[in-house]
Design an enzyme around this catalytic site. Structure first.
Site, mmCIF file in Angstrom:
data_model
loop_
_atom_site.group_PDB
_atom_site.id
_atom_site.type_symbol
_atom_site.label_atom_id
_atom_site.label_comp_id
_atom_site.label_asym_id
_atom_site.label_seq_id
_atom_site.Cartn_x
_atom_site.Cartn_y
_atom_site.Cartn_z
ATOM 1 N N LYS A 159 17.183 51.453 37.827
ATOM 2 C CA LYS A 159 17.469 51.843 36.446
ATOM 3 C C LYS A 159 18.226 53.173 36.367
ATOM 4 O O LYS A 159 18.791 53.508 35.343
ATOM 5 C CB LYS A 159 16.183 51.892 35.626
ATOM 6 C CG LYS A 159 15.587 50.503 35.405
ATOM 7 C CD LYS A 159 14.415 50.531 34.441
ATOM 8 C CE LYS A 159 13.868 49.139 34.178
ATOM 9 N NZ LYS A 159 13.189 48.556 35.358
HETATM 10 C C1 PLP Z 1 13.081 47.131 35.499
HETATM 11 C C2 PLP Z 1 12.734 46.600 36.850
HETATM 12 C C3 PLP Z 1 12.907 45.240 37.203
HETATM 13 C C4 PLP Z 1 13.360 44.191 36.200
HETATM 14 O O1 PLP Z 1 14.694 44.367 35.817
HETATM 15 P P1 PLP Z 1 15.215 43.624 34.493
HETATM 16 O O2 PLP Z 1 16.605 44.115 34.308
HETATM 17 O O3 PLP Z 1 14.307 44.042 33.393
HETATM 18 O O4 PLP Z 1 15.155 42.170 34.758
HETATM 19 C C5 PLP Z 1 12.628 44.835 38.489
HETATM 20 N N1 PLP Z 1 12.161 45.712 39.407
HETATM 21 C C6 PLP Z 1 11.980 47.023 39.122
HETATM 22 C C7 PLP Z 1 11.439 47.917 40.174
HETATM 23 C C8 PLP Z 1 12.268 47.519 37.841
HETATM 24 O O5 PLP Z 1 12.046 48.806 37.560
#
Ligand code: PLP
Length: 433
Positions: A107
């Site tokens: 993210k």
């Molecule tokens: C947010 C997140 C996901 C999921 O990603 P999406 O874009 O919401 O599908 C998977 N793994 C981790 C570690 C995350 O922080």
């Protein structure tokens, strides 16, 4: 570029409006009118470009009409200040390690990009300050707070439930200072979300200060996630392994995988995608039955994927014009229980020496089970295993080294404001800021 709402009941928006608003007025998600295909020459030379160079070309296709080239290049280069290596785990399975950024999770890319793009719009308009409100149950708060740290003209308020996030998560957004304020709410995550929602709807507050969200559905957080799919392809092409490429994405809100699907529309030669779920298998069931039945999420050890009604499902439906058949042609699914996730982390570690986090483990296993002869698979390792220390240590039965970046957060001093879950006092606090 103009943006429309997936609900088709809101006026079109400019990029700036879409970024500042986040969600369309009809509660739909913004979609660009055009997804430009990149020329063949780009794909021919992609393996000789740096990550930043190729990401700039991708960014230019989406944002080039709205952001001057020099500014956009700077935003992309600042965002991607860390590597995203493709590491071979075994045979034809690779891990795309998205955990080398400031908070050790993918993210970071979207949050850093959005912060810089929003910063540009604020400077351009001569606005004095934009205030970002974000409610978090853990990981979003740290990515957003670190992504926006030190960006001029933006103040971030992170609302989190007191005593309900892990110590390491809490340290990642309460120790930063500068333009980041952590508000420790005496309530649950839902209370935090309600406070943020009420703030966006409150006329008095919005008249007093400019408020926005840094939600993961924001186009400026969502689209930049396309960058690393191109880089994954380029790295495998360098090794002569890019034919019949299958990309597997551990998915919760489905923003990450949707950005990959945009990449495919731009001509990226990915043969197909796999969406890996934990027990929250709403999308997997949709693939099997053609019916979308959201339901309350259940808690799992891959908790960033505990989503019962994935927001970006609307974008996938829109991208494929509602055709279940077309969606199934590009994406298949998989879903795993906590027990299967544990078993996978343990077995992969014993067989290969590679330590997966619980989210990446779903991706790895889906490739093990789903790859066909002649295919090469790469799964997105979405977070560093040390972010889930107790879980991972209990699975493999030994200590896991904590990366220096996480240790540095642990050494920081927590600073937060206690806040009741009652809206009047939250509003009062913001009005007097
Ligand atoms: C947010 C997140 C996901 C999921 O990603 P999406 O874009 O919401 O599908 C998977 N793994 C981790 C570690 C995350 O922080």
């Amino acid at each position: 570029m103009r943006y429309y709402s997936t609900n088709k009941q809101a006026p079109d928006a400019t990029l700036e409006e879409a970024v500042v608003k986040g969600l369309a007025s009809d509660k739909g998600l913004f979609m660009p009118y055009e997804i430009k295909t990149l020329p063949l020459s780009f794909y021919e030379e992609i393996d000789r470009m740096s990550f930043q160079e190729m990401a700039y070309r991708v960014a230019d296709a989406f944002f080039g009409e709205d952001v001057p080239a020099g500014v956009l290049k700077q935003i992309v280069y600042d965002t991607l200040s860390f590597d995203v290596p493709a590491v071979q785990v075994k045979d034809n399975i690779y891990s795309l390690e998205l955990f080398h950024g400031p908070t050790l999770a993918f993210k970071d890319v979207g949050a850093r990009f959005m912060a810089r793009l929003l910063g540009y719009f604020i400077r351009k308009e001569g606005k004095k300050q934009v205030n970002v409100l974000v409610a978090t149950s853990g990981d979003t708060g740290s990515a957003v707070a670190n992504g926006f740290l030190g960006v001029e003209g933006i103040h971030v308020y992170v609302l989190y439930p007191k005593g309900k996030v892990s110590e390491i998560q809490e340290k990642q957004f309460t120790t930063l200072g500068q333009n980041i304020t952590a508000l420790e709410v005496d309530g649950t995550f839902d209370d935090c979300q309600a406070l943020v929602k009420n703030a966006f709807m409150d006329k008095g507050l919005n008249g007093h200060m400019l408020l926005t969200s840094a939600n993961s559905i924001n186009v400026a957080r969502f689209l930049p996630q396309a960058f690393y799919y191109f880089y994954a392809y380029a790295q495998l092409k360098r090794q002569g392994k890019s034919e019949n490429l299958v990309v597997c994405v551990p998915s919760g809100n489905f923003g990450n995988i949707t950005a990959g699907l945009f990449g495919k529309r731009m001509g990226l030669p990915v043969k197909r995608f796999i969406a890996a779920n934990n027990r929250n298998d709403i999308f997997y069931q949709y693939l099997k039955t053609g019916e979308y039945n959201p339901r309350p999420s259940v808690a799992t050890i891959a908790n960033a994927m505990d989503v019962g009604d994935p927001s970006n499902f609307a974008r996938i439906i829109d991208l494929y014009k509602g055709s279940h058949e077309a969606i199934c042609a590009d994406i298949s699914g998989a879903a795993y229980t906590d027990e299967q996730i544990r078993e996978t982390v343990k077995r992969a570690y014993e067989e290969t020496g590679y330590l997966l986090d619980p989210h990446g483990a779903c991706g790895y296993r889906a490739l093990e089970e789903g790859l066909k002869p002649g295919e090469t698979g790469i799964f997105l390792e979405t977070a560093h295993p040390a972010k889930f220390l107790q879980t991972v240590e209990s699975i493999i039965g030994r200590e896991v080294a904590i990366p220096e970046k996480l240790q540095a957060f642990m050494r920081g001093t927590k600073q937060s404001m206690l806040m009741s879950r009652d809206f009047a006092s939250f509003k009062d606090y913001l009005m007097n800021e």
